[in-house]
Scaffold this motif. Structure first.
Motif, short mmCIF file in Angstrom:
data_model
loop_
_atom_site.label_atom_id
_atom_site.label_comp_id
_atom_site.label_asym_id
_atom_site.label_seq_id
_atom_site.Cartn_x
_atom_site.Cartn_y
_atom_site.Cartn_z
N ALA A 43 18.02 12.05 52.55
CA ALA A 43 18.93 11.61 53.62
C ALA A 43 19.83 10.49 53.14
CB ALA A 43 18.12 11.15 54.83
N GLY A 44 19.28 9.59 52.33
CA GLY A 44 20.07 8.48 51.81
C GLY A 44 21.16 8.94 50.86
N THR A 45 20.84 9.96 50.05
CA THR A 45 21.83 10.51 49.13
C THR A 45 22.96 11.20 49.89
OG1 THR A 45 20.12 10.85 47.43
CG2 THR A 45 22.20 12.09 47.19
N ILE A 46 22.58 11.97 50.90
CA ILE A 46 23.59 12.67 51.71
C ILE A 46 24.50 11.68 52.43
CG2 ILE A 46 23.94 14.16 53.72
CD1 ILE A 46 21.36 15.61 52.92
N ALA A 47 23.91 10.59 52.95
CA ALA A 47 24.68 9.60 53.72
C ALA A 47 25.22 8.47 52.84
CB ALA A 47 23.81 9.01 54.82
N SER A 48 24.94 8.53 51.52
CA SER A 48 25.34 7.45 50.61
C SER A 48 24.80 6.11 51.10
CB SER A 48 26.86 7.38 50.47
OG SER A 48 27.36 8.59 49.92
N SER A 49 23.55 6.11 51.54
CA SER A 49 22.93 4.91 52.09
C SER A 49 21.96 4.30 51.10
CB SER A 49 22.19 5.26 53.39
OG SER A 49 21.42 4.16 53.84
N ALA A 50 22.32 3.12 50.57
CA ALA A 50 21.44 2.42 49.64
C ALA A 50 20.14 2.00 50.34
CB ALA A 50 22.15 1.19 49.09
N ALA A 51 20.24 1.68 51.63
CA ALA A 51 19.06 1.24 52.39
C ALA A 51 18.02 2.35 52.47
CB ALA A 51 19.48 0.81 53.79
N LEU A 52 18.47 3.56 52.77
CA LEU A 52 17.53 4.67 52.89
C LEU A 52 16.96 5.08 51.54
CD1 LEU A 52 19.05 7.05 55.60
CD2 LEU A 52 16.83 5.89 55.64
N ILE A 53 17.80 5.08 50.51
CA ILE A 53 17.31 5.41 49.17
C ILE A 53 16.25 4.39 48.75
CG2 ILE A 53 17.92 5.57 46.73
CD1 ILE A 53 20.63 6.66 47.61
N GLY A 54 16.54 3.11 49.01
CA GLY A 54 15.57 2.06 48.70
C GLY A 54 14.28 2.23 49.48
N PHE A 55 14.41 2.65 50.73
CA PHE A 55 13.24 2.88 51.57
C PHE A 55 12.38 3.98 50.97
CE2 PHE A 55 11.44 5.10 55.39
CZ PHE A 55 10.53 4.12 55.73
N GLY A 56 13.03 5.02 50.47
CA GLY A 56 12.30 6.12 49.85
C GLY A 56 11.59 5.67 48.58
N LEU A 57 12.26 4.85 47.77
CA LEU A 57 11.65 4.34 46.55
C LEU A 57 10.47 3.44 46.87
CD1 LEU A 57 14.83 3.53 44.43
CD2 LEU A 57 13.30 5.50 44.22
N ASP A 58 10.60 2.67 47.95
CA ASP A 58 9.48 1.82 48.37
C ASP A 58 8.26 2.67 48.72
OD1 ASP A 58 8.11 -0.55 49.74
OD2 ASP A 58 8.34 0.87 51.38
N SER A 59 8.48 3.84 49.29
CA SER A 59 7.36 4.72 49.64
C SER A 59 6.58 5.12 48.40
CB SER A 59 7.89 5.97 50.35
OG SER A 59 8.52 5.62 51.57
N THR A 60 7.26 5.25 47.26
CA THR A 60 6.55 5.61 46.03
C THR A 60 5.65 4.46 45.58
OG1 THR A 60 8.32 4.80 44.56
CG2 THR A 60 8.48 7.08 45.34
N ILE A 61 6.05 3.21 45.87
CA ILE A 61 5.20 2.06 45.54
C ILE A 61 3.94 2.09 46.40
CG2 ILE A 61 5.04 -0.46 45.54
CD1 ILE A 61 8.00 -0.56 44.91
N GLU A 62 4.10 2.44 47.66
CA GLU A 62 2.94 2.56 48.55
C GLU A 62 2.00 3.66 48.06
OE1 GLU A 62 0.18 2.51 51.67
OE2 GLU A 62 1.51 1.00 50.82
N VAL A 63 2.56 4.74 47.55
CA VAL A 63 1.73 5.83 47.00
C VAL A 63 0.92 5.31 45.82
CG1 VAL A 63 1.77 8.03 45.77
CG2 VAL A 63 3.19 7.71 47.80
N LEU A 64 1.54 4.50 44.96
CA LEU A 64 0.84 3.92 43.81
C LEU A 64 -0.35 3.09 44.26
CD1 LEU A 64 0.53 3.07 40.83
CD2 LEU A 64 2.21 1.27 41.26
N SER A 65 -0.13 2.24 45.24
CA SER A 65 -1.19 1.37 45.75
C SER A 65 -2.33 2.20 46.36
CB SER A 65 -0.62 0.41 46.80
OG SER A 65 -1.65 -0.37 47.36
#
Length: 223
Positions: A43-65
């Motif tokens: 969704a972030g890529t489609i909307a060119s939203s840095a906030a949403l892309i960052g939110f998605g990347l943050d989710s990968t950190i939660e997966v690591l934990s």
């Protein structure tokens, strides 16, 4: 003695139940965050939203934990792996704080405006509702079991809830009032909390009942 044996058996049985519960909670957290990451980045890529892309990347950190805790509770003696797993969770906190700080400062300096995304707003709203329940359930089970890692991971999930709320507020406020800086400022506040929780996890302060485990003689860990 019989009474003591019965008590010991009951405690062991309860510990087994709590460990299984934590495994299920962690599995649910990992599954949800994987879906969240894919949807948010798309969704972030489609909307060119840095906030949403960052939110998605943050989710990968939660997966690591969460994955670190899941791995720990597949061991025959999970308590022996408290120290190492706590360090992994601490690193995840620091990585989250670093990312949020860099992305927020960059957004403020470059005046990057998060784009409006209906999918992103729905996703972050759902996360604000779902993640606190997962965090609370894991924290309760972790405290009863005396697991510092489960408690620390529950805090990681709670931090991600704050980030979800910040992104949601930023997207909504920007869409309604044009306040492009709202989610960047909220992100910096979240980064401070993430650093604090990371330091606590690194020191082993996430759960007072686990202090004894964390101060075990190093030789015991190699037996």
């Amino acid at each position: 003695m019989p009474v003591l044996r019965v008590t010991a058996v009951a405690e062991a049985s309860r510990a087994g139940v709590l460990r299984r519960r934590i495994r299920w909670i962690v599995a649910a957290t990992i599954a949800y965050n994987l879906i969240e990451a894919v949807v948010a980045v798309t969704a972030g890529t489609i909307a060119s939203s840095a906030a949403l892309i960052g939110f998605g990347l943050d989710s990968t950190i939660e997966v690591l934990s969460a994955a670190a805790v899941a791995w720990q509770f597949t061991r025959r003696d999970p308590e022996r792996w408290e120290r190492g797993t706590l360090r992994v969770i601490a690193v995840a906190f620091f990585a989250l704080a670093t990312y949020v700080t860099v992305s927020s400062v960059t957004a403020l300096v470059l005046r990057t405006e998060p784009e409006t995304s209906p999918i992103g707003i729905v996703l972050t709203a759902v996360s604000v509702l779902v993640m606190p329940f997962l965090s609370l359930a894991e924290r309760r089970a972790g405290r009863e079991l005396g697991s510092a890692t489960a408690v620390a991971d529950s805090k990681q999930t709670l931090i991600c809830t704050y980030l979800s709320a910040a992104v949601l507020v930023g997207l909504v406020v920007n869409a309604a009032f044009g306040w492009w800086w709202a989610d960047a400022v909220a992100g910096l506040v979240i980064a401070v909390f993430a650093v604090r929780e990371g330091v606590e996890a690194w020191r082993g302060d996430a759960c007072a009942t686990s202090v004894g485990m964390l101060l075990e003689d190093e030789h015991d860990h190699h037996d």
